[in-house]
Design an enzyme around this catalytic site. Structure first.
Site, PDB file in Angstrom:
ATOM      1  N   PRO A  10      -5.985  14.159  81.237  1.00 28.91           N
ATOM      2  CA  PRO A  10      -6.351  13.096  80.996  1.00 28.91           C
ATOM      3  C   PRO A  10      -6.139  11.832  82.390  1.00 28.91           C
ATOM      4  O   PRO A  10      -5.100  12.106  82.837  1.00 28.91           O
ATOM      5  CB  PRO A  10      -5.281  12.595  79.885  1.00 28.91           C
ATOM      6  CG  PRO A  10      -4.401  13.735  80.055  1.00 28.91           C
ATOM      7  CD  PRO A  10      -4.784  14.702  80.421  1.00 28.91           C
ATOM      8  N   ARG A  18      -7.586   4.551  90.033  1.00 23.38           N
ATOM      9  CA  ARG A  18      -6.367   4.449  89.402  1.00 23.38           C
ATOM     10  C   ARG A  18      -5.089   4.475  90.055  1.00 23.38           C
ATOM     11  O   ARG A  18      -4.990   5.254  90.925  1.00 23.38           O
ATOM     12  CB  ARG A  18      -6.325   5.871  88.463  1.00 23.38           C
ATOM     13  CG  ARG A  18      -5.174   5.876  87.509  1.00 23.38           C
ATOM     14  CD  ARG A  18      -5.086   7.366  86.984  1.00 23.38           C
ATOM     15  NE  ARG A  18      -3.734   7.382  86.220  1.00 23.38           N
ATOM     16  CZ  ARG A  18      -3.206   8.690  85.982  1.00 23.38           C
ATOM     17  NH1 ARG A  18      -3.892   9.834  86.581  1.00 23.38           N
ATOM     18  NH2 ARG A  18      -1.965   8.723  85.464  1.00 23.38           N
ATOM     19  N   TYR A  23      -1.850   7.596  93.846  1.00 25.49           N
ATOM     20  CA  TYR A  23      -2.758   8.837  93.497  1.00 25.49           C
ATOM     21  C   TYR A  23      -3.861   8.681  94.636  1.00 25.49           C
ATOM     22  O   TYR A  23      -4.583   9.756  94.769  1.00 25.49           O
ATOM     23  CB  TYR A  23      -3.342   8.624  92.106  1.00 25.49           C
ATOM     24  CG  TYR A  23      -2.472   9.068  91.100  1.00 25.49           C
ATOM     25  CD1 TYR A  23      -1.629  10.140  91.055  1.00 25.49           C
ATOM     26  CD2 TYR A  23      -2.473   7.965  89.912  1.00 25.49           C
ATOM     27  CE1 TYR A  23      -0.767  10.150  89.852  1.00 25.49           C
ATOM     28  CE2 TYR A  23      -1.608   7.938  88.927  1.00 25.49           C
ATOM     29  CZ  TYR A  23      -0.849   9.269  89.042  1.00 25.49           C
ATOM     30  OH  TYR A  23       0.279   9.450  87.982  1.00 25.49           O
ATOM     31  N   ALA A  77      -0.569  13.757  82.189  1.00 22.85           N
ATOM     32  CA  ALA A  77       0.488  13.353  81.433  1.00 22.85           C
ATOM     33  C   ALA A  77       0.967  14.457  80.490  1.00 22.85           C
ATOM     34  O   ALA A  77       2.249  14.620  80.107  1.00 22.85           O
ATOM     35  CB  ALA A  77       0.732  12.243  80.900  1.00 22.85           C
ATOM     36  N   ARG A 107       9.282  10.750  91.077  1.00 24.42           N
ATOM     37  CA  ARG A 107       9.127   9.638  90.153  1.00 24.42           C
ATOM     38  C   ARG A 107      10.156   9.583  88.927  1.00 24.42           C
ATOM     39  O   ARG A 107      11.169   9.933  89.045  1.00 24.42           O
ATOM     40  CB  ARG A 107       7.539   9.816  89.650  1.00 24.42           C
ATOM     41  CG  ARG A 107       6.525   9.881  91.131  1.00 24.42           C
ATOM     42  CD  ARG A 107       5.139  10.105  90.529  1.00 24.42           C
ATOM     43  NE  ARG A 107       4.900   8.913  90.002  1.00 24.42           N
ATOM     44  CZ  ARG A 107       3.620   8.884  89.350  1.00 24.42           C
ATOM     45  NH1 ARG A 107       2.795   9.789  89.149  1.00 24.42           N
ATOM     46  NH2 ARG A 107       3.240   7.831  88.617  1.00 24.42           N
TER      47      ARG A 107
HETATM   48  C1  DQA Z   1      -0.306  13.701  87.619  1.00 19.38           C
HETATM   49  C2  DQA Z   1       1.088  13.236  87.506  1.00 19.38           C
HETATM   50  C3  DQA Z   1       1.461  12.935  85.794  1.00 19.38           C
HETATM   51  O1  DQA Z   1       2.826  12.646  85.843  1.00 19.38           O
HETATM   52  C4  DQA Z   1       0.592  11.650  85.596  1.00 19.38           C
HETATM   53  O2  DQA Z   1       0.812  11.633  84.018  1.00 19.38           O
HETATM   54  C5  DQA Z   1      -0.988  11.964  85.962  1.00 19.38           C
HETATM   55  C6  DQA Z   1      -1.126  12.390  87.326  1.00 19.38           C
HETATM   56  C7  DQA Z   1      -0.586  13.835  89.297  1.00 19.38           C
HETATM   57  O3  DQA Z   1      -1.532  14.415  89.687  1.00 19.38           O
HETATM   58  O4  DQA Z   1       0.326  13.451  90.184  1.00 19.38           O
HETATM   59  O5  DQA Z   1      -1.862  11.653  85.281  1.00 19.38           O
HETATM   60  O6  DQA Z   1      -0.576  14.759  87.329  1.00 19.38           O
END
Ligand code: DQA
Length: 145
Positions: A10, A18, A23, A77, A107
């Site tokens: 997701p 985003r 990211y 997530a 995090r």
């Molecule tokens: C993620 C890290 C997850 O905690 C977050 O909910 C994401 C992206 C990452 O690629 O750093 O959606 O998987």
């Protein structure tokens, strides 16, 4: 030819726009292009999918058996919540490399828990889009054992 499924969960469709401070500015299409270039050099065929829906991700993991030799999974997530994804991985018995763009351990506390990690070959996190390329190398090394 050995085929690998790269599966994204997701909100990863929004990569590039985003939370770029977390990211990066690389889009999911950029990630796919990077992976396809590297997969060619390794002699892998690639499937590349994204879904915002847990059940669809589970269906894609089930369908991978018999089609793909391994999976690279960024479950977003759902990593932190989904026993169903964990069970799906256990059920298909394919090698899975868990990938995260961000360093989930640096995090919020809720991101430190991964339901994927116990059923994965290993976890790569904190290296941005490069982590997917590293995961392809990890599977190449795994198959060469
Ligand atoms: C993620 C890290 C997850 O905690 C977050 O909910 C994401 C992206 C990452 O690629 O750093 O959606 O998987």
């Amino acid at each position: 030819m050995t085929s690998i499924l790269i599966l994204n969960g997701p909100n990863l469709n929004l990569l590039g726009t985003r939370q770029p401070a977390v990211y990066g500015s690389t889009t999911l299409a950029d990630v796919e292009a990077m992976c396809r270039t590297h997969a060619d050099t390794l002699g892998f065929a690639l499937g590349f999918e994204q879904s915002n829906h847990e059940g669809v991700l589970i269906d894609l993991i089930h369908a991978a058996k018999g089609t793909h030799a391994g999976i690279i999974l960024n479950a977003g997530a759902y990593t932190h919540t989904s026993m169903a994804l964990m069970d799906a991985i256990s059920s298909v018995e394919l090698p899975v490399v868990e990938v995260h763009l961000s360093n989930i351990h640096a995090r919020e506390a809720f991101r430190h828990k991964s339901y994927i990690a116990p059923v994965a070959l290993g976890q790569i996190c904190g290296f941005g889009a490069q982590g997917y390329v590293m995961a392809l190398d990890a599977l190449k090394g795994h198959f060469a054992k």
